[in-house]
Design an enzyme around this catalytic site. Structure first.
Site, mmCIF file in Angstrom:
data_model
loop_
_atom_site.group_PDB
_atom_site.id
_atom_site.type_symbol
_atom_site.label_atom_id
_atom_site.label_comp_id
_atom_site.label_asym_id
_atom_site.label_seq_id
_atom_site.Cartn_x
_atom_site.Cartn_y
_atom_site.Cartn_z
ATOM 1 N N ASP A 83 32.838 64.563 67.085
ATOM 2 C CA ASP A 83 33.129 65.947 66.772
ATOM 3 C C ASP A 83 33.597 66.160 65.354
ATOM 4 O O ASP A 83 33.507 67.263 64.823
ATOM 5 C CB ASP A 83 34.190 66.487 67.742
ATOM 6 C CG ASP A 83 33.606 66.660 69.118
ATOM 7 O OD1 ASP A 83 32.505 67.230 69.202
ATOM 8 O OD2 ASP A 83 34.216 66.206 70.085
ATOM 9 N N HIS A 112 30.355 77.656 44.426
ATOM 10 C CA HIS A 112 30.377 76.513 43.510
ATOM 11 C C HIS A 112 29.618 76.824 42.231
ATOM 12 O O HIS A 112 28.571 77.462 42.263
ATOM 13 C CB HIS A 112 29.774 75.281 44.176
ATOM 14 C CG HIS A 112 30.536 74.808 45.371
ATOM 15 N ND1 HIS A 112 31.580 73.922 45.265
ATOM 16 C CD2 HIS A 112 30.440 75.141 46.672
ATOM 17 C CE1 HIS A 112 32.077 73.695 46.477
ATOM 18 N NE2 HIS A 112 31.397 74.430 47.350
ATOM 19 N N HIS A 171 42.787 73.596 47.807
ATOM 20 C CA HIS A 171 42.516 74.863 48.495
ATOM 21 C C HIS A 171 42.308 74.604 49.974
ATOM 22 O O HIS A 171 42.345 73.457 50.421
ATOM 23 C CB HIS A 171 41.316 75.590 47.883
ATOM 24 C CG HIS A 171 40.018 74.869 48.034
ATOM 25 N ND1 HIS A 171 39.713 73.729 47.340
ATOM 26 C CD2 HIS A 171 38.935 75.134 48.810
ATOM 27 C CE1 HIS A 171 38.502 73.324 47.674
ATOM 28 N NE2 HIS A 171 38.013 74.146 48.560
ATOM 29 N N ASP A 181 36.474 61.863 68.256
ATOM 30 C CA ASP A 181 35.861 62.388 69.451
ATOM 31 C C ASP A 181 36.882 63.295 70.120
ATOM 32 O O ASP A 181 37.760 62.864 70.838
ATOM 33 C CB ASP A 181 35.497 61.197 70.353
ATOM 34 C CG ASP A 181 35.001 61.646 71.707
ATOM 35 O OD1 ASP A 181 34.778 62.851 71.891
ATOM 36 O OD2 ASP A 181 34.845 60.773 72.574
ATOM 37 N N ASP A 230 36.692 70.878 54.205
ATOM 38 C CA ASP A 230 36.294 69.634 53.540
ATOM 39 C C ASP A 230 37.358 69.172 52.539
ATOM 40 O O ASP A 230 37.162 68.187 51.835
ATOM 41 C CB ASP A 230 34.910 69.760 52.893
ATOM 42 C CG ASP A 230 34.797 70.949 51.960
ATOM 43 O OD1 ASP A 230 35.602 71.901 52.093
ATOM 44 O OD2 ASP A 230 33.912 70.942 51.088
ATOM 45 N N SER A 252 27.119 81.784 46.131
ATOM 46 C CA SER A 252 27.761 80.490 46.338
ATOM 47 C C SER A 252 29.169 80.481 45.736
ATOM 48 O O SER A 252 29.473 81.231 44.821
ATOM 49 C CB SER A 252 26.917 79.388 45.702
ATOM 50 O OG SER A 252 27.632 78.165 45.723
ATOM 51 N N HIS A 262 24.646 86.948 49.726
ATOM 52 C CA HIS A 262 25.496 85.756 49.619
ATOM 53 C C HIS A 262 25.529 85.257 48.179
ATOM 54 O O HIS A 262 24.531 85.333 47.472
ATOM 55 C CB HIS A 262 24.969 84.639 50.532
ATOM 56 C CG HIS A 262 25.745 83.366 50.392
ATOM 57 N ND1 HIS A 262 27.066 83.279 50.758
ATOM 58 C CD2 HIS A 262 25.404 82.149 49.897
ATOM 59 C CE1 HIS A 262 27.503 82.045 50.494
ATOM 60 N NE2 HIS A 262 26.507 81.355 49.977
ATOM 61 N N ASP A 293 33.730 68.862 40.220
ATOM 62 C CA ASP A 293 32.913 69.311 41.358
ATOM 63 C C ASP A 293 31.430 69.353 40.983
ATOM 64 O O ASP A 293 31.037 70.030 40.045
ATOM 65 C CB ASP A 293 33.401 70.716 41.750
ATOM 66 C CG ASP A 293 32.588 71.365 42.871
ATOM 67 O OD1 ASP A 293 31.891 70.646 43.599
ATOM 68 O OD2 ASP A 293 32.685 72.602 43.004
ATOM 69 N N ASP A 339 37.332 72.522 44.024
ATOM 70 C CA ASP A 339 36.056 73.251 44.103
ATOM 71 C C ASP A 339 36.176 74.485 43.224
ATOM 72 O O ASP A 339 37.193 75.162 43.243
ATOM 73 C CB ASP A 339 35.791 73.711 45.537
ATOM 74 C CG ASP A 339 35.264 72.594 46.417
ATOM 75 O OD1 ASP A 339 35.026 71.488 45.899
ATOM 76 O OD2 ASP A 339 35.087 72.840 47.625
ATOM 77 N N HIS A 344 32.394 65.194 44.486
ATOM 78 C CA HIS A 344 31.877 66.218 45.412
ATOM 79 C C HIS A 344 30.366 66.360 45.336
ATOM 80 O O HIS A 344 29.840 67.318 44.767
ATOM 81 C CB HIS A 344 32.498 67.607 45.143
ATOM 82 C CG HIS A 344 33.980 67.627 45.207
ATOM 83 N ND1 HIS A 344 34.715 68.728 44.838
ATOM 84 C CD2 HIS A 344 34.884 66.705 45.588
ATOM 85 C CE1 HIS A 344 36.000 68.472 44.976
ATOM 86 N NE2 HIS A 344 36.125 67.256 45.431
#
Lengths: 566, 566
Positions: free
Chosen positions: B58, B376, B81, B454, B85, B374, B372, B203, B171, B398
């Site tokens: 998971d 980055h 931040h 898991d 991730d 991004s 949308h 990044d 990021d 990254h």
């Protein structure tokens, strides 16, 4: 010709039935049957490559049951162009045909190669057509219109029927500066629209892209820059069928004093066919064999390679892991992916590019430079075709359900202001569209679906079998579970090979143990880079184990490898 | 401060060691350790969601072995931040920490929620920081710089060390018109660059995109048009953490008299946290509960939903197959995907959108409208940061290997004309970067890798276990093979359940037969649309069968469903 209010020219004629047999609700498998009385013609006969989650299958074709029931009246197969998703099923349809295969010369050449591979001979011949040609087949008069796409020699088909004119766009974009000077025949489409189109069947592939797609020529600037600024080899991966792209790359190579090697089976087949027919012109002295690549200074070479989708056995994948016989990457080379990622292939492509980057070689893709243009029209091009054709009925084709639905919506917007509003019909595969004195509507369901083909994929198709999914299950399932050490690339322990519905009296028990040992040998034969790439290993094990099991047992179980890294 | 030629400020000081423990050669798992003498600080502790081909897992976190060996000297965890991730592994790292968790307030709030779920209490506290704050930890002086990204309250970290200043960008993109008026602190970065930066860690996520990424604000036009022209509900799927996006959507909703419902667990968690801390401001009367959506006229509602990646159990997937408790789609509604597809998720997203389109609902994605942007930075933004920081050493972080390699190349281009050329170092996870009197270089290898977790994924994390891949294999493998009729959605026959390394003395033999019957029940509980979607069925069977097997046997085998349609 003006249609009567009911849209029918000959109210007494038998009804016209159009049945899409593939390509609606999916990408690929494009095929459509058009029948009137006892004459049926088929437009396109496409295949599809299976997704990763359909193990044990090499090719998918449309279910041919509807056409089998019409044996004796299939008077023509009409091909719009030579892409696999339009011609891949021709060898399987051929035995049912009672008439010739019509199509543009380039498409027919690709078909001929396919038929040769299958050892088939079209008993009713193949018959090349040119744009504006007309052709009478029973109650139908066909006319071909030049359209532009990512390969040369593509057409739309207009079918004049007793109930009005159908227009099938094939695949298209509106390339206003086509490389071969053969523009989209907007004039004839406009004329057909003025005369009255009963129904338009339109390519929906790129309906969710804004604006205009752009010309094939647009990639020239980026490649010019790449060819002049790269100190080493340039390896370009593209679809082997993208003849325009290959033409542009060959011309730039000549202009900038680079030799061109075609690398991979698909590329060399295209080279042979397109060059022979004059669709690809390469200056004398530019072409070299891939086996000669190493004999030229790297900065004097361009390789045009298969494998733009990250296919594990294609040229680029082999080159990326330093496992190609002739083409080696060295620092200063550059690899360009001159293609879009077909949805689902992104991770495989990414893996290949990581291997390339590990060789110290720069990777260039569509997102970093303008090295690819789609072959399918965007929203504004689809609107243009709708505006010109102004059909009474519109049927979106070529796309998953959401693309078809969006194309339907756009058609309604485009025609809402027009004199006669277009009625949009959105059939699924197998839906029977009837046109008669009462207009057009869905009237029922014909058998439609998919047939899976289990061939060898990598070489000759000498013993492929057609199977439906039920038979696939009947041959059993084999799951090899392999654990690979991420650091060393060594197999940990002997692989487990689990089977279900496979080991029977006919299959000796020790085959699985033997299979496990065979897997170890397969993996040992790979280099470390390949061994530590689970994506590549899975495909390698799948292909090799299937071969092994077929040879040892004559059976064709699904093989579903599980590769775990520790 | 000017560095000496050897880059070292205190030649006598113990060497500085930087070890990237995740995020190099992969997307996600971002984590880096910085040590000098007996002080170690950790920047970020990210997780990663497993790919579809890693069944039975998971969550993935970085291997913590290197940090375990430093117990007692881990004086701080510093978060840049609040994205998963970057913070997803915090609960697993916490027991090793000997100091506080520092980070911007919004990131800390997300961490706190995570710790609460795990029933954990940070014994050394959490300590909110603000941009330009300075902080001394052993031999290090930390300073935080505001950077812009897709969520508010993001920082870069400058670490002043005895050997020079390190800058870790976190990021970022360079949003010149940030929604909250908090611009990227280019001034301070320039100043640090002028003073001398030993090493920049940057990044690389979007390094293969041309140009500039663009501001979060750019989506306003498209959404304004959508909100005003849609006759029904607007359902927007976005990352729950995209607080700026949510802010823009709430403001537009207020402006155009629509109520906003947050739908899905992640969305509601973000709403609570971001609203409480003042990062999300919603006008009074705008918010409604998802259970009240049906009580308002459709044209007065916007739903902000989880599931932009096609996750089978997220709100949008349930809504798409008409299986959501409160939110129903009807003709005239529109569904917007306001996110990019993470590579590998394209097919799942496509499937969800096909279901949506089948409800007669229009689908809008990034390719059809500008919905949308991004978070980055693209190539030009990365160059800008390199130009301002002009570091002596540059380390791309990254990204997968090809992004890191490209970033390295760009850094060399940017700095080749500068007074002091930058040396690019491209470590992999676990490589030890040493900075001392002799400059910076790779000196060895620390343990690094991945740990698989898991958990239940869908609800409470009450009994999750950490396992490496070897243990995963040890718990066995269960392959349920299910055949579903494509037309009717009925299961054909009883599913086959194959197992390996699972049925032992401890596991009664009849569990597998029971499991087969359980699968039939699971499938019967789904609606036809879900049953005929192999992607959804696979995930449903996987999740439910794992629950069943854990409850019945206490074991956690991998479950690898094979769903065949006939």
């Amino acid at each position: 010709m003006n249609e009567s209010v009911d849209g029918s020219l000959s109210p007494g004629a038998p009804p016209l039935e159009v049945v899409p047999l593939g390509g609606l609700g999916e990408f690929g498998l494009n095929m459509m049957a058009i029948s009137c009385g006892d004459t049926t013609i088929v437009i396109d006969a496409g295949a599809m490559f299976p997704e990763a989650d359909l193990p044990g299958v090499d090719l998918i074709i449309p279910d041919l049951e509807y056409l089998e029931a019409r044996r004796g009246q299939l008077k023509a197969l009409v091909l719009t162009h030579g892409h696999e998703d339009h011609i891949g099923a021709v060898p399987y349809l051929l035995p049912l045909l009672d008439g010739p295969i019509y199509g543009p010369p380039l498409a027919l050449a690709f078909v001929q190669r396919k038929l040769d591979e299958h050892g088939l001979d079209p008993s009713h011949g193949v018959s090349p057509i040119s744009p504006r040609d007309r052709l009478t087949i029973g109650p139908f008069e066909l006319e071909f219109l030049r359209v532009t796409h990512s390969m040369p020699d593509c057409v739309a088909v207009a079918v004049r029927t007793p109930h009005g004119t159908l227009v099938h766009t094939g695949d298209f974009k509106v390339d206003q500066t086509p490389l071969d000077g053969e523009p989209f025949d907007l004039h004839r489409l406009a004329q057909l629209g003025a005369d009255g189109v009963l129904a338009l069947f339109g390519d929906s592939t790129n309906v969710d892209r804004r604006g205009f797609t752009g010309s094939e020529l647009e990639v020239e600037d980026a490649f010019e820059e790449i060819f002049t600024s790269t100190d080493g080899k340039v390896v370009v991966a593209a679809f082997a069928s993208s003849v325009y792209r290959l033409q542009i790359l060959c011309e730039l190579a000549t202009a900038y004093d680079r030799r061109v090697a075609f690398v991979g089976r698909g590329m060399n087949e295209t080279l042979q066919i397109a060059q022979r027919l004059g669709y690809l012109r390469v200056a004398a002295g530019t072409l070299i064999k891939d086996s000669d690549v190493s004999r030229f200074p790297a900065q004097d070479v361009v390789c045009l390679a298969t494998g733009s989708q990250g296919e594990p056995n294609a040229a680029l994948s082999r080159i990326a892991i330093d496992d190609h016989r002739y083409v080696k990457l060295t620092k200063g080379d550059r690899v360009v992916i001159s293609a879009r990622a077909i949805p689902g292939n992104e991770k495989a492509i990414g893996r290949v590019l990581n291997h390339v980057a590990k060789r110290g070689v720069e990777v260039i893709t569509e997102s970093s430079r303008h090295v690819h243009v789609s072959g399918h029209g965007s929203e504004e091009e689809l609107k243009l075709v709708l505006s010109l054709a102004r059909p009474r009925y519109f049927v979106p084709i070529h796309g998953e359900f959401r693309q078809l639905a969006r194309h339907a919506r756009i058609a309604e917007l485009v025609t809402s202001g027009a004199a006669g509003r277009t009625t949009v019909l959105t059939p699924e595969n197998g839906d029977i569209l009837r046109f008669d004195g009462d207009g057009g509507r869905l009237v029922g369901k014909a058998p439609a679906g998919r047939v899976l083909i289990d061939g060898t994929h990598m070489g000759e198709i000498d013993d492929e079998v057609l199977r439906d999914r039920r038979h696939l299950a009947a041959d059993g399932l084999v799951v090899p579970v392999v654990t690979i050490n991420r650091q060393t690339g060594q197999v940990e322990g002997l692989p487990d090979v689990i089977a279900r519905g496979f080991v029977t009296a006919a299959v000796p028990d020790d085959v699985l143990a033997e299979a496990a040992r065979h897997i170890v040998t397969i993996i040992a034969a790979c280099n470390v880079e390949e061994r530590t790439d689970p994506g590549l290993m899975k495909e390698r094990i799948r292909v090799e184990l299937r071969k092994f099991l077929r040879k040892r047992t004559g059976r064709r179980p699904m093989v579903l490898p599980v590769v775990m890294e520790i």
